[in-house]
Design a protein around this motif. Sequence first.
Motif, PDB file in Angstrom:
ATOM      1  N   PRO A 152       1.001  -1.143  -0.063  1.00  0.00           N
ATOM      2  CA  PRO A 152      -0.580   0.074  -0.259  1.00  0.00           C
ATOM      3  C   PRO A 152       0.803   1.275  -0.272  1.00  0.00           C
ATOM      4  CG  PRO A 152       0.504  -0.895   2.313  1.00  0.00           C
ATOM      5  CD  PRO A 152       0.329  -2.169   1.371  1.00  0.00           C
ATOM      6  N   HIS A 153       2.367   1.037   0.344  1.00  0.00           N
ATOM      7  CA  HIS A 153       3.369   2.404   0.661  1.00  0.00           C
ATOM      8  C   HIS A 153       4.083   2.354  -0.777  1.00  0.00           C
ATOM      9  CE1 HIS A 153       4.199  -0.980   3.934  1.00  0.00           C
ATOM     10  NE2 HIS A 153       5.216  -0.594   3.449  1.00  0.00           N
ATOM     11  N   LEU A 154       3.561   1.413  -2.015  1.00  0.00           N
ATOM     12  CA  LEU A 154       4.619   1.380  -2.865  1.00  0.00           C
ATOM     13  C   LEU A 154       5.760   2.043  -2.801  1.00  0.00           C
ATOM     14  CD1 LEU A 154       5.822  -0.561  -5.019  1.00  0.00           C
ATOM     15  CD2 LEU A 154       3.531   0.107  -6.832  1.00  0.00           C
ATOM     16  N   SER A 155       6.194   2.497  -3.874  1.00  0.00           N
ATOM     17  CA  SER A 155       7.294   3.980  -4.273  1.00  0.00           C
ATOM     18  C   SER A 155       6.449   4.172  -5.457  1.00  0.00           C
ATOM     19  CB  SER A 155       8.864   3.492  -4.837  1.00  0.00           C
ATOM     20  OG  SER A 155       9.250   4.256  -5.179  1.00  0.00           O
ATOM     21  N   LEU A 156       6.289   5.764  -5.242  1.00  0.00           N
ATOM     22  CA  LEU A 156       5.936   6.245  -5.695  1.00  0.00           C
ATOM     23  C   LEU A 156       6.859   7.220  -6.746  1.00  0.00           C
ATOM     24  CD1 LEU A 156       3.737   8.670  -4.416  1.00  0.00           C
ATOM     25  CD2 LEU A 156       3.298   6.430  -5.337  1.00  0.00           C
ATOM     26  N   THR A 157       8.152   6.680  -7.170  1.00  0.00           N
ATOM     27  CA  THR A 157       9.057   7.040  -8.482  1.00  0.00           C
ATOM     28  C   THR A 157       9.798   5.764  -8.435  1.00  0.00           C
ATOM     29  OG1 THR A 157       9.902   8.807  -5.469  1.00  0.00           O
ATOM     30  CG2 THR A 157      11.599   8.812  -7.933  1.00  0.00           C
ATOM     31  N   ASP A 158       9.697   6.224 -10.182  1.00  0.00           N
ATOM     32  CA  ASP A 158      10.215   4.712 -10.588  1.00  0.00           C
ATOM     33  C   ASP A 158      10.758   5.208 -10.785  1.00  0.00           C
ATOM     34  OD1 ASP A 158       8.955   2.805 -12.536  1.00  0.00           O
ATOM     35  OD2 ASP A 158      10.194   4.334 -14.228  1.00  0.00           O
ATOM     36  N   GLY A 159      12.062   3.546 -10.492  1.00  0.00           N
ATOM     37  CA  GLY A 159      13.420   3.564 -10.630  1.00  0.00           C
ATOM     38  C   GLY A 159      13.909   4.004  -9.354  1.00  0.00           C
ATOM     39  N   VAL A 160      13.323   3.881  -8.027  1.00  0.00           N
ATOM     40  CA  VAL A 160      14.011   4.298  -7.177  1.00  0.00           C
ATOM     41  C   VAL A 160      13.004   3.027  -5.640  1.00  0.00           C
ATOM     42  CG1 VAL A 160      15.173   6.364  -5.372  1.00  0.00           C
ATOM     43  CG2 VAL A 160      14.857   6.445  -7.886  1.00  0.00           C
ATOM     44  N   GLY A 161      13.782   2.766  -5.192  1.00  0.00           N
ATOM     45  CA  GLY A 161      13.103   2.390  -3.408  1.00  0.00           C
ATOM     46  C   GLY A 161      13.798   2.440  -2.405  1.00  0.00           C
ATOM     47  N   HIS A 162      13.778   2.147  -1.748  1.00  0.00           N
ATOM     48  CA  HIS A 162      13.922   2.378  -0.271  1.00  0.00           C
ATOM     49  C   HIS A 162      14.329   0.674   0.121  1.00  0.00           C
ATOM     50  CE1 HIS A 162      15.138   5.847   2.278  1.00  0.00           C
ATOM     51  NE2 HIS A 162      13.349   5.766   1.187  1.00  0.00           N
ATOM     52  N   LYS A 163      15.058   0.289  -0.882  1.00  0.00           N
ATOM     53  CA  LYS A 163      15.525  -1.485  -0.938  1.00  0.00           C
ATOM     54  C   LYS A 163      16.611  -1.857  -0.053  1.00  0.00           C
ATOM     55  CE  LYS A 163      12.043  -1.754  -3.211  1.00  0.00           C
ATOM     56  NZ  LYS A 163      11.068  -2.581  -2.865  1.00  0.00           N
ATOM     57  N   CYS A 164      17.105  -0.353   0.864  1.00  0.00           N
ATOM     58  CA  CYS A 164      18.284  -0.837   1.916  1.00  0.00           C
ATOM     59  C   CYS A 164      17.370  -0.622   3.536  1.00  0.00           C
ATOM     60  CB  CYS A 164      19.521   0.039   1.883  1.00  0.00           C
ATOM     61  SG  CYS A 164      21.186  -1.280   2.093  1.00  0.00           S
ATOM     62  N   GLY A 165      16.468  -0.325   3.569  1.00  0.00           N
ATOM     63  CA  GLY A 165      15.827   0.032   4.891  1.00  0.00           C
ATOM     64  C   GLY A 165      15.907   1.342   5.362  1.00  0.00           C
ATOM     65  N   HIS A 166      16.379   2.062   4.192  1.00  0.00           N
ATOM     66  CA  HIS A 166      17.119   3.249   5.577  1.00  0.00           C
ATOM     67  C   HIS A 166      15.736   3.794   5.639  1.00  0.00           C
ATOM     68  CE1 HIS A 166      20.512   3.498   2.937  1.00  0.00           C
ATOM     69  NE2 HIS A 166      20.830   2.415   3.753  1.00  0.00           N
ATOM     70  N   ASP A 167      14.106   3.501   5.097  1.00  0.00           N
ATOM     71  CA  ASP A 167      13.415   4.294   5.723  1.00  0.00           C
ATOM     72  C   ASP A 167      12.960   3.681   7.121  1.00  0.00           C
ATOM     73  OD1 ASP A 167      13.013   2.038   4.179  1.00  0.00           O
ATOM     74  OD2 ASP A 167      11.158   2.617   3.924  1.00  0.00           O
ATOM     75  N   GLY A 168      13.145   2.620   7.182  1.00  0.00           N
ATOM     76  CA  GLY A 168      13.187   2.255   8.730  1.00  0.00           C
ATOM     77  C   GLY A 168      14.360   2.773   9.892  1.00  0.00           C
ATOM     78  N   HIS A 169      15.337   2.884   9.148  1.00  0.00           N
ATOM     79  CA  HIS A 169      16.442   3.593  10.329  1.00  0.00           C
ATOM     80  C   HIS A 169      16.124   4.296  10.565  1.00  0.00           C
ATOM     81  CE1 HIS A 169      19.585   0.498   8.484  1.00  0.00           C
ATOM     82  NE2 HIS A 169      18.190   0.126   8.990  1.00  0.00           N
ATOM     83  N   MET A 170      16.084   5.535   9.298  1.00  0.00           N
ATOM     84  CA  MET A 170      15.412   7.005  10.180  1.00  0.00           C
ATOM     85  C   MET A 170      14.063   6.835  11.270  1.00  0.00           C
ATOM     86  SD  MET A 170      14.766   8.860   6.166  1.00  0.00           S
ATOM     87  CE  MET A 170      14.691   8.034   5.202  1.00  0.00           C
ATOM     88  N   THR A 171      12.975   6.075  10.187  1.00  0.00           N
ATOM     89  CA  THR A 171      11.659   6.087  11.712  1.00  0.00           C
ATOM     90  C   THR A 171      12.387   5.528  13.033  1.00  0.00           C
ATOM     91  OG1 THR A 171      10.426   4.936   9.873  1.00  0.00           O
ATOM     92  CG2 THR A 171       9.896   4.782  11.581  1.00  0.00           C
TER      93      THR A 171
END
Length: 383
Positions: A85-104
């Motif tokens: 449901p929170h799919l990346s809205l930017t084609d070709g870019v993704g938080h695939k290292c989990g830095h979104d979790g680290h920031m959180t």
Amino acid sequence: MNVNLDQLISLRHWLHAHPEISRQEVETAKHMRGFLTEHATPDDIIPLDGAGFAAIYNGNPPGKTVLLRCELDALPIHEINTDLPHLSLTDGVGHKCGHDGHMTILAGVAQALKQRPDQGRVVLLFQPDEETGTGARNCVAHENFKQITPDYAFALHNLPGFPAGAIICKHDTFASQVRYGAIRFNGKEAHSAQPETGASPSFAMAELTLKAREIQAIYDRPDAYALVVPVYNQMGVQASGICPARGEVQFTLRSPHADIVIKMWDELFQFADTLADRYNLEVSQEILEEFTATVNHPDGFDMIRQAAASTNNALHTIDQPFRWGEDFGEITSRYKGAMFGLGAGENRPDLHNPDYDFPDEILTNGIEMMVALIKLSLKGSAA
């Protein structure tokens, strides 16, 4: 521990849906500043290199300073898990290292610090450009970092393949020294019917690529691995009548030891220089990225061990450092500290895979660990 988990999960999902690659994390940093200002207002925000900034939380009385770091950047990887449901809205870019979790996780630490530490000072570093190896280096070199100068510094990285919430750590080197470099040959174009009238880099590139295996075999051993991996090459144009003049080979070199990486690169380039003489070429080199090995200080490792025990998180100690690079080594080479892994689940896709998504269920484990490390670092720190 006073945190709003629903609020944090919403933050993590927003970050995942709005990824930005290294050196472009402007909106990510802006969103994080806004979240902190609204939900856990710091005493000060110190701008650093690029989009980087540090949020300061002062205790009373003053004392030691502990720094906790997270990363702002995502990867140029297209997300394929379209059911999110929170799919990346930017084609070709993704938080695939989990830095979104680290920031959180650091946002959760900020919530826990709303009443401020009992003493000392906490610095939450939101660092850009980790994936290029330049972010930590440029932040600590920034003029404003003189206002921080930590006594201790800690960071975590989520690790698929380990039980969810487990703490993974190691004495000494935790993550490897990495060098990513290019070797370029320049000769003279010719008609492919008369290649002898020019100087082509084709055979030099082929021989150099094969030489990588020989150099790796010299230094690779059971107690300390070494890798020399060709990752890219480019030569010529798609035209049958042109024998090329220019070519480039790029390599990634890895080892727990910086001196081994340097030796392997020097031998690789020395051989390239020999080939250039043989084939009448010019040769040059460029270091594209460099990750300093992340070496855990004994005191930092011991604090992680104590924090895991106090939070009832299982501690897994590993014998060999991870092969990946982490630019937190730029910080541990200057200040006491350490890095640890946070298990993301044994059956989860690996880091940098196009279907990876940081698991929300380990956010509290990370927050608890960081809060425990703050208490250990600032204990008895009053001036």
